[in-house]
Design an enzyme around this catalytic site. Sequence first.
Site, mmCIF file in Angstrom:
data_model
loop_
_atom_site.group_PDB
_atom_site.id
_atom_site.type_symbol
_atom_site.label_atom_id
_atom_site.label_comp_id
_atom_site.label_asym_id
_atom_site.label_seq_id
_atom_site.Cartn_x
_atom_site.Cartn_y
_atom_site.Cartn_z
ATOM 1 C CG ASN A 157 -1.727 1.262 1.359
ATOM 2 O OD1 ASN A 157 -1.748 2.091 0.442
ATOM 3 N ND2 ASN A 157 -2.412 1.422 2.478
ATOM 4 C CE LYS A 180 -0.152 3.147 4.776
ATOM 5 N NZ LYS A 180 -0.097 3.224 6.220
ATOM 6 C CG HIS A 196 -5.752 2.052 5.166
ATOM 7 N ND1 HIS A 196 -5.305 2.978 6.072
ATOM 8 C CD2 HIS A 196 -4.760 1.148 5.021
ATOM 9 C CE1 HIS A 196 -4.078 2.641 6.456
ATOM 10 N NE2 HIS A 196 -3.725 1.538 5.836
ATOM 11 C CD GLU A 218 -2.866 5.556 6.709
ATOM 12 O OE1 GLU A 218 -2.840 5.593 5.464
ATOM 13 O OE2 GLU A 218 -1.964 5.027 7.388
ATOM 14 C CD GLU A 246 -3.424 -2.242 7.250
ATOM 15 O OE1 GLU A 246 -2.433 -2.605 6.608
ATOM 16 O OE2 GLU A 246 -3.888 -1.085 7.179
ATOM 17 N N GLY A 295 2.678 2.330 10.710
ATOM 18 C CA GLY A 295 3.661 3.390 10.528
ATOM 19 C C GLY A 295 4.390 3.771 11.806
ATOM 20 C CB SER A 332 5.216 -1.855 11.869
ATOM 21 O OG SER A 332 4.886 -0.476 12.065
HETATM 22 P P1 13P Z 1 3.086 0.369 7.597
HETATM 23 O O1 13P Z 1 3.590 -0.949 7.032
HETATM 24 O O2 13P Z 1 3.857 1.547 7.097
HETATM 25 O O3 13P Z 1 2.975 0.300 9.088
HETATM 26 O O4 13P Z 1 1.608 0.572 7.035
HETATM 27 C C1 13P Z 1 0.715 -0.471 7.143
HETATM 28 C C2 13P Z 1 -0.505 -0.128 6.386
HETATM 29 O O5 13P Z 1 -1.260 0.748 6.778
HETATM 30 C C3 13P Z 1 -0.763 -0.847 5.141
HETATM 31 O O6 13P Z 1 -2.026 -0.575 4.654
#
Ligand code: 13P
Length: 246
Positions: free
Chosen positions: A8, A10, A93, A95, A164, A170, A208
Site C-alpha cells: 500500500n 499510500k 483503511h 486512514e 491492521e 507506521g 509495520s
Molecule cells: P506500515 O507498514 O507503514 O505500518 O503501514 C501499514 C498499512 O497501513 C498498510 O495498509
Amino acid sequence: MKKLIAGNWKMNGSLAANEKLLKDILAGLGQPACQVAVGVPAIYLAQCQALLAGTAIDLGSQDISAQEVGAYTGEISGAMLKEFGVRYAIVGHSERRQYHGETDELVALKAQRALGCGITPIVCVGETLAEREAGKTDEVVKRQLAAVIHTNGHCISEIVVAYEPVWAIGTGKTATPEMAQQVHALLRAQLKAASEHADRIQLLYGGSMNAANAASLLAQPDIDGGLIGGAALKPQDFLTIIAAAA
Ligand code: 13P
C-alpha cells in the site's frame, strides 16, 4: 492457499520514483511463490498498469467509490478502475476511516461495489490503541467485519481481509505473531459462520510488517499474507517479505 503480499503505497511516489521502484522489484522478483500486488495512488494507475503489464504483480487501488456513476465530485468508480486493470481495491483503511469519516456501513458498500465490478476488495479492520487498552479489540474488529458480512452475504468468500491494528501502522510497533494470530483466528471464525467457503479467504496482517518480522508473522496458521506500507516502498525489503511468504 497461496499467500498474498500487497503493498500500500499510500500518498507516496512520483512518475520517476514509481518507475524505479517497480523496475527494481521486478528485477528481483522472478516467479514468486505467492501472489503480489501494489496499491498505488489513483493518478498513477495508468502508469503502473503499463509498467506491470505481463508481470507477476497485480495492480490495486487504495479506494473505490460506493457509487456507480454520476455527480460525485472527486470519486473514482469501480468501472473506471477496471479500465486500468485494477484487480484489488483497498477499502476501509484506517486512514480513510480516521481522516475521511468512513463508517462501517460505507466500507461495506464499497466492498459490495468492488465485488460487483469484478474487483477484489481488501477490507481493512483494526482497533486503535485506546480500544486495545480498553479491552475492546475483539468487539471492534468483529463489528467492522460484521457490517461487511451483513451487506455482502455469501459473496463474502470473494473478499480479502486485512487486520491492521491502528497503533501498529507506521509506528514501527508490530503486533506479536501471537497477538495477530489471535485476532486472525477470531476473524476466521466469524467468516466461517457466514460462509462455508471461508477457508479460502486470505487474511492479511498489516502494521509495520517488514523484512525482519515478516517470516514469523506469516508462519501463523491464519495469517495468509501482508498489507505492507513503508516497507513496500523499499524494493529489497518488499522482495524479502515476498520471499518470506513462499
Ligand atoms: P506500515 O507498514 O507503514 O505500518 O503501514 C501499514 C498499512 O497501513 C498498510 O495498509
